[in-house]
Scaffold this active site. Structure first.
Site, PDB file in Angstrom:
ATOM      1  N   PHE A 189       0.799  -1.170   0.004  1.00 13.00           N
ATOM      2  CA  PHE A 189      -0.240   0.036  -0.067  1.00 13.00           C
ATOM      3  C   PHE A 189       0.890   1.338   0.057  1.00 13.00           C
ATOM      4  CE2 PHE A 189      -3.137   3.172   1.796  1.00 13.00           C
ATOM      5  CZ  PHE A 189      -3.938   3.021   0.868  1.00 13.00           C
TER       6      PHE A 189
ATOM      7  N   ASP B 115       1.783  -5.157   8.351  1.00 13.16           N
ATOM      8  CA  ASP B 115       0.461  -4.304   8.448  1.00 13.16           C
ATOM      9  C   ASP B 115      -0.492  -5.318   8.268  1.00 13.16           C
ATOM     10  OD1 ASP B 115      -1.599  -2.913   7.569  1.00 13.16           O
ATOM     11  OD2 ASP B 115      -0.240  -1.361   6.329  1.00 13.16           O
TER      12      ASP B 115
ATOM     13  N   TYR C 276     -10.862   0.921  10.910  1.00 17.49           N
ATOM     14  CA  TYR C 276     -12.216   1.015  10.086  1.00 17.49           C
ATOM     15  C   TYR C 276     -12.688   0.084   8.829  1.00 17.49           C
ATOM     16  CZ  TYR C 276      -8.762   3.269   7.022  1.00 17.49           C
ATOM     17  OH  TYR C 276      -7.938   3.592   6.447  1.00 17.49           O
ATOM     18  N   LYS C 277     -11.797  -1.154   8.695  1.00 16.96           N
ATOM     19  CA  LYS C 277     -12.297  -2.036   7.767  1.00 16.96           C
ATOM     20  C   LYS C 277     -13.231  -3.091   8.240  1.00 16.96           C
ATOM     21  CE  LYS C 277      -8.039  -0.832   5.171  1.00 16.96           C
ATOM     22  NZ  LYS C 277      -8.567   0.242   4.192  1.00 16.96           N
TER      23      LYS C 277
ATOM     24  N   ARG D 232     -12.477  -4.884  -7.334  1.00 22.38           N
ATOM     25  CA  ARG D 232     -12.180  -5.269  -6.055  1.00 22.38           C
ATOM     26  C   ARG D 232     -13.420  -5.583  -5.193  1.00 22.38           C
ATOM     27  NH1 ARG D 232      -8.484  -2.721  -1.324  1.00 22.38           N
ATOM     28  NH2 ARG D 232     -10.335  -1.470  -1.057  1.00 22.38           N
TER      29      ARG D 232
END
Length: 411
Positions: free
Chosen positions: A124, A196, A221-222, A370
């Site tokens: 990322f 991560d 938050y995911k 995705r």
């Protein structure tokens, strides 16, 4: 798997009762929980109570009476149980990027005399940006070295590598690293490892302690459903705590923050990785969102995740070649997270057409569509319907409309 099989899967799903505990808009099939998790219903009341009673009535007293001051450790402890961390090794604070800055700086200080930070070109971007910034700040010839594909990583682990920095599940492809095997290989060369967990925490069981991980970071938050911009978290293996100083020496990381000493003296515990005052409203929302995880069987969660992804892939296989969809996510469940990604021409427009029909996934440049699969609130029937809508959009070229080609900042 047929539609009848999908219905049967839903009827026998041991996690199906969790769905009613989330706010899910009517007419929406939500396949983007790997970007922003859905809202747990109890969060609204908890945050409202914090605002009206704790803040509104108790005012500053709530730092003690409502336990605001302990929220970073309280939330961190709940996350720690989901990621296989030792007690007292996870704290919730700040953002993922800031936490990476902390642990990467610390890891480099623990491994002096080595100059390389190894990561992946497909990592990322913010992780790479932070690593570039840390390397510039430290100087001393530190540099970031990137692999082109996962298979290249073992050969890159030489005696000049200080830190291996990897995302457990790749944000674009969904490829999952073997955490235990890679950590072991790195340690054999004297290399510290940072993981991560942004796309794996809350999607599968993780065993940081068992893998011997040195450091880890992740967002709330995911899959953890902590809300937009929720506080992040970080993990420090107990063997590294107290042996160095992380660079953001704020007052909450002091050994006695309310003694108000003029000189900084760091805590020897995980608390050293705190910096400024906790964001109470975000922390409270996160704390409440994590409460339901005490009831979740992580093995059942992973089994449903695998089944949902397998079902989606099998159904799309029937028309993927016809419409130029190339699966970039591993078919082997042991090598993927809880998402399925395809590369294709006109991916942005295809995703916008899906969103217009109530199927919310996302697009990642340059050509990835995705789909995230969140087992706590997603059904097999919804997956079947989403596939049917995708096929219809491709067959009718519904994506080829001007309104689906206007790009915004966020999808």
């Amino acid at each position: 798997m047929t539609r009848i099989d999908a219905t049967h899967q839903d009827e026998t799903d041991t996690l199906r009762h969790f769905r009613e505990r989330f706010e899910l808009p009517e007419g929406v099939i939500y396949l983007d929980g790997n970007s922003l998790g859905a809202l747990p219903k109890t969060v609204k009341a908890r945050v409202a109570r914090t605002i009206s009673e704790e803040w509104g009535e108790q005012l500053i007293r709530s730092w003690n009476t409502a336990g605001w001051v302990h929220l970073p450790q309280q939330v961190g402890g709940k996350i720690g149980r989901l990621v296989g961390a030792q007690d007292g090794s996870v704290v919730s604070a700040d953002s993922t990027s800031i936490n990476l800055f902390k642990v990467l700086s610390a890891a480099l200080s623990l491994n002096p005399g080595r100059s390389k930070i190894v990561s992946e070109r497909e990592n990322f971007p913010t992780d790479l940006y932070i690593a570039q910034g840390v390397a510039r700040q430290i100087g001393q010839d530190h540099r970031l070295v990137l692999s082109e594909k996962p298979a290249d990583i073992p050969a890159m682990l030489d005696e000049d590598v200080a830190v291996l920095m990897l995302t457990h599940v790749n944000y674009r492809t969904g490829y999952r690293h073997d955490m235990a095997a890679i950590t072991k290989a790195a340690h054999e060369k004297g290399i510290l490892v940072i993981w991560d967990l942004a796309h794996s925490a809350g999607a599968m069981a993780i065993d940081l302690a068992g893998a011997g991980a040195d450091f880890a970071i992740g967002c709330g938050y995911k899959y953890l459903n902590g809300g937009p911009g929720a506080p992040a978290f970080l993990y420090v293996n107990p063997r590294h705590q107290g042996g160095f100083r992380q660079p953001l020496s704020g007052w909450f990381g002091h050994r006695a923050p309310f003694a108000f000493e003029a000189a900084y003296a760091p805590s020897n515990s995980i608390d050293q990785y705190l910096c400024g005052t906790p964001q109470v409203l975000g922390m409270v929302a996160m704390d409440e969102a994590l409460a339901l995880w005490e009831e979740v069987d992580m093995n059942a969660l992973r089994a449903k995740s695998v089944a949902l992804c397998d079902f989606f892939i099998q159904e799309v296989d029937s028309f993927a070649d016809e419409f130029g969809l190339k699966l970039v996510t591993p078919r082997n469940p042991d090598q993927r997270g809880s998402q399925v990604s395809y590369s294709c021409d006109n991916g942005y427009a295809i995703m916008q057409a899906l969103i217009a029909r109530g199927v919310i996934g996302d697009f990642r440049a340059p050509d990835i569509i995705r789909f995230g699969f969140t087992p706590l609130y997603l059904s097999f029937a919804e997956v079947s319907e989403a596939v049917a809508i995708l096929k219809e959009i491709l067959a009718t070229r519904a994506w080829d409309a001007p309104e689906h080609k206007v790009r915004g900042a966020v999808t």
